[in-house]
Write a protein that holds these residues in place. Structure first.
Motif, mmCIF file in Angstrom:
data_model
loop_
_atom_site.group_PDB
_atom_site.id
_atom_site.type_symbol
_atom_site.label_atom_id
_atom_site.label_comp_id
_atom_site.label_asym_id
_atom_site.label_seq_id
_atom_site.Cartn_x
_atom_site.Cartn_y
_atom_site.Cartn_z
ATOM 1 N N ARG B 4 0.836 -1.202 0.000
ATOM 2 C CA ARG B 4 0.000 0.000 0.000
ATOM 3 C C ARG B 4 0.875 1.259 0.000
ATOM 4 O O ARG B 4 0.603 2.235 -0.678
ATOM 5 N N ARG B 5 1.943 1.203 0.781
ATOM 6 C CA ARG B 5 2.857 2.359 0.846
ATOM 7 C C ARG B 5 3.507 2.610 -0.519
ATOM 8 O O ARG B 5 3.643 3.758 -0.950
ATOM 9 N N ARG B 6 3.858 1.505 -1.188
ATOM 10 C CA ARG B 6 4.495 1.659 -2.512
ATOM 11 C C ARG B 6 3.525 2.283 -3.509
ATOM 12 O O ARG B 6 3.878 3.173 -4.266
ATOM 13 N N ILE B 7 2.247 1.782 -3.490
ATOM 14 C CA ILE B 7 1.235 2.330 -4.413
ATOM 15 C C ILE B 7 0.991 3.806 -4.099
ATOM 16 O O ILE B 7 0.922 4.644 -4.999
ATOM 17 N N LYS B 25 4.867 14.214 2.504
ATOM 18 C CA LYS B 25 4.925 13.298 3.653
ATOM 19 C C LYS B 25 3.571 13.208 4.349
ATOM 20 O O LYS B 25 3.137 12.119 4.748
ATOM 21 N N GLU B 26 2.915 14.373 4.482
ATOM 22 C CA GLU B 26 1.608 14.396 5.158
ATOM 23 C C GLU B 26 0.580 13.594 4.373
ATOM 24 O O GLU B 26 -0.153 12.776 4.935
ATOM 25 N N LEU B 27 0.546 13.821 3.067
ATOM 26 C CA LEU B 27 -0.433 13.128 2.229
ATOM 27 C C LEU B 27 -0.136 11.630 2.209
ATOM 28 O O LEU B 27 -1.062 10.806 2.278
ATOM 29 N N LEU B 28 1.124 11.278 2.171
ATOM 30 C CA LEU B 28 1.504 9.862 2.158
ATOM 31 C C LEU B 28 1.041 9.174 3.438
ATOM 32 O O LEU B 28 0.493 8.058 3.396
ATOM 33 N N SER B 29 1.205 9.842 4.566
ATOM 34 C CA SER B 29 0.812 9.223 5.838
ATOM 35 C C SER B 29 -0.703 9.011 5.896
ATOM 36 O O SER B 29 -1.174 8.036 6.467
ATOM 37 N N ILE B 30 -1.477 9.913 5.261
ATOM 38 C CA ILE B 30 -2.941 9.732 5.216
ATOM 39 C C ILE B 30 -3.291 8.558 4.309
ATOM 40 O O ILE B 30 -4.119 7.713 4.645
ATOM 41 N N LEU B 31 -2.613 8.478 3.174
ATOM 42 C CA LEU B 31 -2.907 7.407 2.211
ATOM 43 C C LEU B 31 -2.578 6.040 2.808
ATOM 44 O O LEU B 31 -3.264 5.055 2.537
ATOM 45 N N VAL B 32 -1.538 5.980 3.624
ATOM 46 C CA VAL B 32 -1.126 4.710 4.221
ATOM 47 C C VAL B 32 -2.074 4.329 5.356
ATOM 48 O O VAL B 32 -2.325 3.154 5.598
ATOM 49 N N ALA B 33 -2.662 5.342 6.006
ATOM 50 C CA ALA B 33 -3.490 5.081 7.192
ATOM 51 C C ALA B 33 -4.904 4.613 6.852
ATOM 52 O O ALA B 33 -5.602 4.098 7.718
#
Lengths: 104, 202
Positions: B4-7, B25-33
């Motif tokens: 999921r993190r890679r996608i 970084k902020e958007l990535l952390s939301i997408l991973v969560a």
């Protein structure tokens, strides 16, 4: 159950974010959850950050130094005034429409 | 979780690099969560492309329509250049000699002077840059013809029977004209700025 955003001022992402931040600083994910719970409107993460980018550029919202990956945002003084004006406009419009409906 | 993190990290490439440095970084952390659905992917890609459009310089954005027009004319075998006695080297690119093209160069200069979200640049140079971007297909086509890498009909469309070297030079000949139009547009842009923000430009 959160619903998809609808067209109209009550679903405007910028206004929703400003309203959410009126309670105090919050980070992106927190804003999303707050809006989903308080307004039953789901904002996509892309839409959320596009709106945050615009609000930061306009000086209505400012990032605060934060720990970790989530940076909190706060409402600026200009943002507070802008929100008050927009909400007052919406209240005037709503009361005007409701008055006309009652007299119809 | 790693997948999921890679996608999510891949999806973030829809955004311009400067934007990713600020908010990535902020958007990535939301997408991973949270669950990564098709709706979320479309939301990220469409907003990323929008941010790219906002970050793109006017000269690039306005250079794309004439570039597309030149490519389409080449594809539909409509002559994109024709001989003329008006300018050296006696060739003109049809799209780039139209009134619409002058309007684009003017708009490019005006937009650049307004400096909306883009770094300051000379309006004249911006219009010339737009023209250079638009002339890429002509230049590339002429290079292909010069290297004998195209068939006869396409070569005839690109060069109209003239020397490919002349076709390569043709868009450059008109650069000063487009810079002039850009400069005129820049004057309008600066005038608008003075009217809108008198204190900022004083």
């Amino acid at each position: 159950m959160a619903r998809k955003p609808q067209i109209g001022p009550a679903a405007d992402p910028e206004l929703l974010i400003l309203s959410s931040l009126a309670a105090g600083p919050n980070h992106g994910y927190g804003i999303m959850i707050d809006i989903a719970e308080g307004m039953q409107v789901t904002i996509g993460p892309g839409t959320l950050y596009t709106a945050i980018t615009r609000l930061v550029e306009k000086g209505l919202v400012a990032p605060e130094p934060g720990l970790g990956r989530q940076r909190p945002y706060r409402l600026t003084e200009k943002g507070g005034k802008h929100l008050e004006t927009r909400l007052a406009d919406m209240r005037r419009l709503a009361s005007f429409g409701l008055r006309r409906l009652r007299t119809a | 979780m790693n997948r999921r993190r890679r996608i999510a990290a891949l999806l973030l490439f829809a955004y311009p690099a400067a934007w990713r440095r600020e908010y990535g970084k902020e958007l990535l952390s939301i997408l991973v969560a949270r669950p990564l659905s098709m709706h979320v992917a479309i939301d990220i890609i469409s907003n990323g492309l929008w941010q790219r459009t906002r970050a793109t310089h006017p000269s690039t954005l306005l250079g794309l329509p004439p570039l597309a027009a030149i490519v389409i004319s080449a594809r539909t075998q409509v002559a994109i250049v024709r001989p003329t006695a008006m300018t050296f080297p006696t060739m003109e690119v049809i799209v780039m000699s139209s009134d619409w093209y002058a309007v684009l160069a003017f708009a490019c200069g005006c937009w650049t002077a307004l400096g909306v979200r883009t770094p300051a640049q000379s309006p004249a140079w911006a219009a010339a840059r737009m023209s250079l971007a638009a002339s890429l297909p002509v230049t590339l086509g002429a290079i292909l013809v010069a290297a004998n890498l195209t068939d006869g009909s396409l070569a005839a469309t690109i060069t109209a029977g003239a020397s490919p070297w002349m076709v390569m030079v043709a868009p450059l000949v008109r650069l000063p004209l487009w810079a002039l139009w850009g400069s005129a547009g820049g004057s309008l842009g600066r005038w608008i700025l003075r009217r809108l923000r008198p204190a900022a430009t004083a």
